[in-house]
Motif scaffolding. Structure first.
Motif, PDB file in Angstrom:
ATOM      1  N   SER A  30      44.962  29.565  45.361  1.00 44.07           N
ATOM      2  CA  SER A  30      46.196  30.327  45.545  1.00 44.07           C
ATOM      3  C   SER A  30      45.810  31.785  45.650  1.00 44.07           C
ATOM      4  O   SER A  30      44.865  32.236  44.987  1.00 44.07           O
ATOM      5  N   ILE A  31      46.532  32.530  46.512  1.00 42.25           N
ATOM      6  CA  ILE A  31      46.070  33.870  46.894  1.00 42.25           C
ATOM      7  C   ILE A  31      47.221  34.869  46.900  1.00 42.25           C
ATOM      8  O   ILE A  31      48.306  34.569  47.408  1.00 42.25           O
ATOM      9  N   VAL A  35      42.678  32.523  43.025  1.00 42.08           N
ATOM     10  CA  VAL A  35      42.366  31.580  41.950  1.00 42.08           C
ATOM     11  C   VAL A  35      41.930  30.267  42.594  1.00 42.08           C
ATOM     12  O   VAL A  35      42.650  29.713  43.425  1.00 42.08           O
ATOM     13  N   VAL A  36      40.747  29.796  42.228  1.00 40.44           N
ATOM     14  CA  VAL A  36      40.206  28.536  42.759  1.00 40.44           C
ATOM     15  C   VAL A  36      40.053  27.550  41.612  1.00 40.44           C
ATOM     16  O   VAL A  36      39.419  27.855  40.600  1.00 40.44           O
ATOM     17  N   ASP A  37      40.654  26.338  41.775  1.00 34.59           N
ATOM     18  CA  ASP A  37      40.569  25.351  40.693  1.00 34.59           C
ATOM     19  C   ASP A  37      39.427  24.371  40.933  1.00 34.59           C
ATOM     20  O   ASP A  37      38.708  24.449  41.941  1.00 34.59           O
ATOM     21  N   ARG A  43      42.025  24.661  36.148  1.00 38.94           N
ATOM     22  CA  ARG A  43      43.292  24.477  36.857  1.00 38.94           C
ATOM     23  C   ARG A  43      44.005  25.817  36.917  1.00 38.94           C
ATOM     24  O   ARG A  43      43.843  26.671  36.035  1.00 38.94           O
ATOM     25  N   ALA A  44      44.786  26.015  37.965  1.00 37.65           N
ATOM     26  CA  ALA A  44      45.501  27.276  38.149  1.00 37.65           C
ATOM     27  C   ALA A  44      46.620  27.401  37.116  1.00 37.65           C
ATOM     28  O   ALA A  44      47.238  26.405  36.742  1.00 37.65           O
ATOM     29  N   PRO A  45      46.905  28.599  36.625  1.00 35.11           N
ATOM     30  CA  PRO A  45      47.984  28.769  35.654  1.00 35.11           C
ATOM     31  C   PRO A  45      49.352  28.581  36.290  1.00 35.11           C
ATOM     32  O   PRO A  45      49.565  28.887  37.465  1.00 35.11           O
ATOM     33  N   GLY A  46      50.284  28.051  35.521  1.00 36.69           N
ATOM     34  CA  GLY A  46      51.671  27.988  35.939  1.00 36.69           C
ATOM     35  C   GLY A  46      52.346  29.316  35.668  1.00 36.69           C
ATOM     36  O   GLY A  46      51.744  30.251  35.122  1.00 36.69           O
TER      37      GLY A  46
END
Length: 294
Positions: free
Chosen positions: A105-106, A97-99, A20-23
């Motif tokens: 998100s780029i 970032v690919v989850d 999962r992408a980081p917050g």
């Protein structure tokens, strides 16, 4: 075969795969890292070339090792790079970032792409000689607008992908024949989250629009016609990076071949569906034989 000119970015994608992408302020551990040629302009050029188009790329790369790799990648795909200039400094990069759900998100760092502020005689000639011009917004707006206006003056059909989304100058919109935002970009441009309503707002500015809706397909709307919702093929997405560019590049080829819009959209949707089942952006884009067989 209709010639396709692409004025756009050429980036090296630096891709991290995570559960999962980081917050904000958070660190997560990824499972894989890849360096993949990309950039919205280059991606659309590769997609169009693999789909059978005759494509010329207009843009810039840097003097770093990424620059030569990006040029070689385009040439291997069959893209004409005579107007892909080399400028001092770094090439553009995209940090992605690919989850595990295939979402991304780029962050884009323009690098050499930022040097493309205007067209020279060679670039204007290439746009004028094309049947279709593909544009995005990862280059300075001055060059994008100049290319669109040159195309309009020469009767060249222009397709704009408004990404990364921003306020669009009226001079640019007045020269666009087909606008292809995704649903988030359509919302940002119109303030309306409902695709049909957003499309009607956009049609006040451009003659036709395709709003891509991910797994829900895409919505085509044109002035004087009823909107049409095209469903997406049902597939399991691995990585959605480059899917939109695959759709646009393939659609350009189909429209350049004179295919009716429903057939062109269905063909482009099949290409995008193949793309999301593979990792990477330009490396995941299908060839014409694969699209025809889908």
């Amino acid at each position: 075969m209709t010639a396709i000119a692409v004025l756009g970015s050429t980036n090296m994608d630096l891709v991290a795969y995570v559960a999962r992408a980081p917050g904000r302020g958070e660190t997560v551990t990824g499972r894989e890292f890849r360096t993949v040629p990309g950039g919205k302009g280059a991606n659309q050029a590769v997609a169009a070339a693999r789909a059978g188009g005759e494509v010329v790329m207009i843009g810039a790369v840097g003097t770093d090792e990424y620059g030569s790799a990006l040029r070689t990648h385009l040439e291997h795909a069959g893209v004409d790079t005579d107007l892909l200039h080399t400028v001092a400094g770094p090439s553009g990069t995209a940090h992605i970032v690919v989850d595990d759900e295939g979402a991304n998100s780029i962050v884009v760092i323009p690098g050499a792409n930022g040097s493309v502020t205007a067209l020279g005689p060679g670039e204007r000639a290439a746009v004028s000689a094309a049947g279709l011009l593909l544009l995005q917004l990862e280059l300075p707006l001055t060059a994008v607008t100049e290319a669109a206006r040159t195309a309009r003056d020469r009767g060249v059909r222009t397709i704009l992908t408004p990404s990364p989304v921003r306020t669009l100058p009226s001079a640019l919109l007045a020269a666009v024949d087909l606008l292809i935002p995704d649903e988030h970009e359509a919302t940002a441009l119109t303030g309306c989250a409902e695709p049909h309503a957003a499309a009607q707002i956009l049609l006040r500015q451009v003659p036709a629009v395709v709003i891509t809706l991910g797994r829900k397909g895409c919505l085509y709307a044109a002035r004087g016609a009823e909107p049409v919702l095209f469903p997406a093929p049902e597939v399991t997405a691995v990585d959605t990076t480059g899917a939109g560019d695959t759709f646009v590049g393939t659609l350009a080829v189909a429209l350049g071949e004179g295919r009716p819009v429903p057939e062109a959209v269905a063909w482009a949707s099949s290409a995008a569906a193949l793309c999301v089942q593979r990792q990477g952006a330009s490396t995941s884009m299908p060839h014409r034989s694969e699209i025809d067989a889908a």
